[in-house]
Enzyme design. Structure first.
Site, short mmCIF file in Angstrom:
data_model
loop_
_atom_site.label_atom_id
_atom_site.label_comp_id
_atom_site.label_asym_id
_atom_site.label_seq_id
_atom_site.Cartn_x
_atom_site.Cartn_y
_atom_site.Cartn_z
N SER A 1 -13.17 15.36 17.10
CA SER A 1 -13.84 14.25 17.47
C SER A 1 -14.70 14.27 18.89
O SER A 1 -14.53 15.35 19.49
CB SER A 1 -12.49 13.31 17.64
OG SER A 1 -11.67 13.04 16.62
N1 SAH Z 1 -7.34 16.00 15.80
C1 SAH Z 1 -8.28 16.89 15.34
C2 SAH Z 1 -9.26 15.94 14.66
C3 SAH Z 1 -9.51 16.60 13.34
S1 SAH Z 1 -10.11 15.48 11.85
C4 SAH Z 1 -9.00 17.90 16.41
O1 SAH Z 1 -8.64 17.70 17.68
O2 SAH Z 1 -9.68 18.60 15.92
C5 SAH Z 1 -8.71 14.82 11.09
C6 SAH Z 1 -7.74 15.80 10.50
O3 SAH Z 1 -6.83 15.01 9.80
C7 SAH Z 1 -8.49 16.81 9.25
O4 SAH Z 1 -8.01 18.00 9.82
C8 SAH Z 1 -7.50 16.38 8.11
O5 SAH Z 1 -7.55 17.68 7.44
C9 SAH Z 1 -6.20 15.74 8.70
N2 SAH Z 1 -5.81 15.09 7.91
C10 SAH Z 1 -6.19 14.10 6.90
N3 SAH Z 1 -5.09 13.45 6.13
C11 SAH Z 1 -4.09 13.96 6.57
C12 SAH Z 1 -2.32 14.02 6.16
N4 SAH Z 1 -2.34 13.03 5.42
N5 SAH Z 1 -1.69 14.80 7.00
C13 SAH Z 1 -2.23 15.59 7.84
N6 SAH Z 1 -3.30 15.83 8.17
C14 SAH Z 1 -4.42 15.16 7.63
#
Ligand code: SAH
Length: 232
Positions: free
Chosen positions: A61
């Site tokens: 993000s």
């Molecule tokens: N907090 C992260 C942002 C990642 S983007 C950072 O600092 O980099 C959102 C993430 O959520 C992705 O990696 C995606 O694979 C994950 N995601 C989506 N649905 C999910 C679920 N049900 N359980 C765990 N992770 C999930």
């Protein structure tokens, strides 16, 4: 002063101008090296206010969103926090400077492994990771003082997440379809019901069910092979 340090200071000043008034949150962003979490080809943009690709079609993000979500959680150094969507581990590391322990769940194995490696290299010690479906929360570790979800729920916040917040605790989560997503903060009342505040408009990747299967991983790996090689 090197170029990275100058860019970092400029970013922290920008975050302050944009409404990040918590000095604790600003400090946590200042001491977390964002470049360590992103592919090398994007290192020169690490301290720009941009979301960047981290592989598997996912993004880290933009710093302003990370800062706003962190501030919205109203953390205390004693808090036990759950994050859904580890991604590259950046948000989890920012949180780790502001609370007692972070539990974080990711559904893509390559991202999960990469995030573990980065956090190990940075010697972050108070984060526990899990490869799993974060929509179910983490029942064995519940309840949590705070829960943050960094992927967007389509219609509403998953019941399991709401049920795993402590009384007086918060869940911060984006909800809505692409193009009409809003960040919400839920607060658990003493009677167990949750109140809901609409904070601001956001753009997140979707919250998806289950651990990503091999077929999903392969399809994504062939889509951006160069990025995956660098990211994972
Ligand atoms: N907090 C992260 C942002 C990642 S983007 C950072 O600092 O980099 C959102 C993430 O959520 C992705 O990696 C995606 O694979 C994950 N995601 C989506 N649905 C999910 C679920 N049900 N359980 C765990 N992770 C999930």
């Amino acid at each position: 002063m090197n170029a990275d340090a100058t860019r970092k200071i400029r970013l922290i000043m920008y975050l302050r101008e944009k409404g990040i008034h918590s000095t604790d949150v600003l400090r946590a962003l200042e001491i977390t090296p964002r470049e360590a979490f992103i592919p090398e080809m994007f290192h020169d943009q690490a301290y720009e206010d941009l979301a960047l690709p981290i592989g598997r079609g996912q993004t880290i993000s933009q710093p302003l969103v990370v800062a706003h979500m962190t501030q919205a959680l109203k953390l205390d150094p004693m808090h036990k926090v759950l994050e859904i969507g580890t991604g590259c581990g950046y948000q989890a590391t920012v949180l780790s400077h502001l609370c007692r322990r972070v539990y974080t769940i990711e559904r893509h194995r390559p991202l999960f492994e990469n995030a573990n490696r980065t956090m190990d290299e940075l010697r972050v010690r108070n984060i526990t990771t899990l490869l799993g479906d974060g929509m179910k929360g983490w029942p064995a570790q519940a309840p949590f003082d705070r829960i943050i979800c960094t992927a967007a729920a389509r219609r509403e916040a998953p019941y399991e997440l709401l049920s795993q917040i402590k009384e007086g605790g918060h869940l911060v989560i984006p909800v809505g379809e692409p193009g009409d997503q809003w960040l919400y903060r839920f607060t658990k009342r003493p009677d167990g019901e949750c109140t809901k505040e609409k904070l601001f408009s956001v753009r997140f990747v979707p919250l998806l069910p289950d651990i990503a299967r091999d077929s999903e991983e392969e399809a994504l790996a062939t889509r951006d092979p160069e990025l995956m090689e660098m990211a994972v």
